[in-house]
Design a protein around this motif. Structure first.
Motif, PDB file in Angstrom:
ATOM      1  N   THR B 168       0.809  -1.217   0.000  1.00  0.00           N
ATOM      2  CA  THR B 168       0.000   0.000   0.000  1.00  0.00           C
ATOM      3  C   THR B 168       0.844   1.270   0.000  1.00  0.00           C
ATOM      4  N   TYR B 169       1.937   1.246   0.753  1.00  0.00           N
ATOM      5  CA  TYR B 169       2.718   2.468   0.915  1.00  0.00           C
ATOM      6  C   TYR B 169       4.127   2.373   0.315  1.00  0.00           C
ATOM      7  N   GLY B 170       4.540   1.182  -0.157  1.00  0.00           N
ATOM      8  CA  GLY B 170       5.897   1.012  -0.672  1.00  0.00           C
ATOM      9  C   GLY B 170       6.964   1.087   0.409  1.00  0.00           C
ATOM     10  N   ILE B 171       6.549   0.835   1.657  1.00  0.00           N
ATOM     11  CA  ILE B 171       7.459   0.899   2.809  1.00  0.00           C
ATOM     12  C   ILE B 171       8.205  -0.428   2.969  1.00  0.00           C
ATOM     13  N   ARG B 172       9.534  -0.348   3.206  1.00  0.00           N
ATOM     14  CA  ARG B 172      10.331  -1.548   3.443  1.00  0.00           C
ATOM     15  C   ARG B 172      10.293  -1.895   4.931  1.00  0.00           C
ATOM     16  N   ALA B 173       9.534  -2.918   5.246  1.00  0.00           N
ATOM     17  CA  ALA B 173       9.355  -3.277   6.652  1.00  0.00           C
ATOM     18  C   ALA B 173       9.874  -4.681   6.911  1.00  0.00           C
ATOM     19  N   ALA B 174      10.789  -4.785   7.884  1.00  0.00           N
ATOM     20  CA  ALA B 174      11.274  -6.090   8.327  1.00  0.00           C
ATOM     21  C   ALA B 174      10.531  -6.452   9.606  1.00  0.00           C
ATOM     22  N   ASN B 175      10.581  -7.711   9.996  1.00  0.00           N
ATOM     23  CA  ASN B 175      10.005  -8.014  11.306  1.00  0.00           C
ATOM     24  C   ASN B 175      10.822  -9.032  12.061  1.00  0.00           C
ATOM     25  N   TYR B 176      10.846  -8.856  13.372  1.00  0.00           N
ATOM     26  CA  TYR B 176      11.696  -9.628  14.260  1.00  0.00           C
ATOM     27  C   TYR B 176      10.834 -10.205  15.380  1.00  0.00           C
TER      28      TYR B 176
END
Lengths: 271, 271
Positions: B168-176
């Motif tokens: 939706t936003y083109g945001i690079r999100a990682a998750n831990y």
């Protein structure tokens, strides 16, 4: 010509943005400077929004467009005091719908993108985990549980389509990349044979694929027109020979590819 | 009370569905039987839609609601001959917008979810690949390129939020993922220390987490109330001690979590 546009919502702003974006695509001779103001849930927030809208009106010398979805009548009236052209979605339709349905609207804000029930939430998340686990041919052992298996060359839109199908429709979509070895064989990859009925192909024009691959690896063999054209000819030949339905994604967004695919593959939404 | 609802569109149907759903959430004393009719682009398709709507009107004994986004005036007029209450979004707003903007609308169908330019498309896909590669703490070496790194216990909504932020936003999100070992240490996991400014926590009420985990592994230790409550107390303590901003996702959809997170983390959309 330039106009400021504000999306004001008591929720995520998704509905206001969808409405506004859709309408504004019909006015592309204009340049729009767009601002989203979500979670406007009380008088203080409305007043902040009015202040921002008025500042833009002053700076632009024309009044901004304001697309809003405020359920609360009092908050909406307060917003309408701004120096902008306010189009409120609920105000437009609620009365007509009440008449048509013969019942009163609830007037409860923030319902449209709320959580839903646990089961729907879990189905959506499970579909997403499925898509991640079965991305890019990582494994084929979950294919018995797939709703659809997408095939195509690298960067033909398989991964985003799988994720979008999961998030939007709760569909379990796996994807299988096709490469040189698969074209030479003259038959379907063995692992796919038992799942013929679930296969769906994605293809794209070579010019477009070249552009997309060049964004990733400029001036590479991988991104060359010749290589793209070669792979695409081979993959379309394979789709035709094996009678796998397929879709050309050139000029289509992920939303469009997914909606078309649902229709063409005869899939029903699960959420 | 039961009503048939049709979403008729010359494109994906996403706009018609989003707008219709939003309005109908205000009438939840009714039961709606919903049908999507996308890609209605010519007279033949309109006539098929009219036939389906009329059949539902006859079967229900009341006229269906029809939410449509048809740009073409002639097709829209043809749709309006059906035995349903038609609400067309272009018809409602286009004239007012033309007056406000002082220019004529283009009247070109299917623009709102079209492809966009190659760069935007590639940014979106790259963000999605980033989210997949950096899901569930698979690796931490790409964290220098992340816009945000989500932290939380298992099933606290990290993965769907990352995928939604990308699409939706083109945001690079990682998750831990955080687990027992991380809580006992009394400090941030080493790999996260250099990226403090990018960290964002997700938490959830223990009752809700128990429900979500029970959908996955019923009657397990993992899904027990005690285990959920224990992990959540520890994780919130860690967020507070390390001053990591966090959001409770209970009662929030993925759309809401993402919109809130964009605001709270001060992120700007990239597409």
């Amino acid at each position: 010509m330039r106009r400021s546009v504000f999306y004001v919502s008591d929720g995520t702003g998704i509905t206001a943005e969808t409405l506004g974006h859709t309408l504004l695509t019909q006015f592309d001779q204009m340049t729009f400077c767009q601002h989203s103001l979500p979670f406007v849930v009380d008088e203080k927030k409305v007043d902040e929004a009015v202040k921002q809208i008025n500042a833009a009106a002053k700076a632009d010398g024309t009044r901004p467009l304001v697309f809003s979805t405020l359920v609360d009548d009092a908050l909406r009236a307060r917003l309408c005091t701004c120096n902008g052209a306010v189009f409120d979605f609920f105000e437009t339709y609620t009365a007509a719908l009440e008449t048509e349905l013969g019942v009163a609207a609830l007037d409860v804000p923030g319902r449209s993108h709320g959580m839903g029930n646990v089961r729907t939430y879990s189905d959506r998340i499970d579909a997403l985990h499925f898509a991640i686990q079965n991305d890019d041919g990582a494994t084929t052992r979950n294919y018995p549980h797939a709703d659809v298996i997408l095939m195509g060359v690298s960067r033909a839109g398989k991964t985003p389509t799988c994720m979008y199908l999961a998030l939007t429709y709760g569909i379990r979509a796996a994807n299988y990349p096709l490469a040189d070895g698969d074209f030479e064989r003259g038959s379907l990859p063995m692992a796919l044979e038992p799942f013929r009925q679930k296969l769906f192909g994605l293809t794209v024009d070579p010019e477009r694929l070249q552009q997309i691959r060049s964004e990733r690896r400029p001036n590479s063999h991988y991104a060359s027109y010749e290589q793209c054209a070669l792979e695409l000819r081979a993959v379309e030949k394979l789709f035709r020979r094996e009678r796998i339905p397929f879709l050309n994604i050139t000029q289509r967004s992920v939303e469009e590819i997914s909606a078309q695919l649902m229709q063409l593959a005869g899939l029903e939404r699960r959420i």
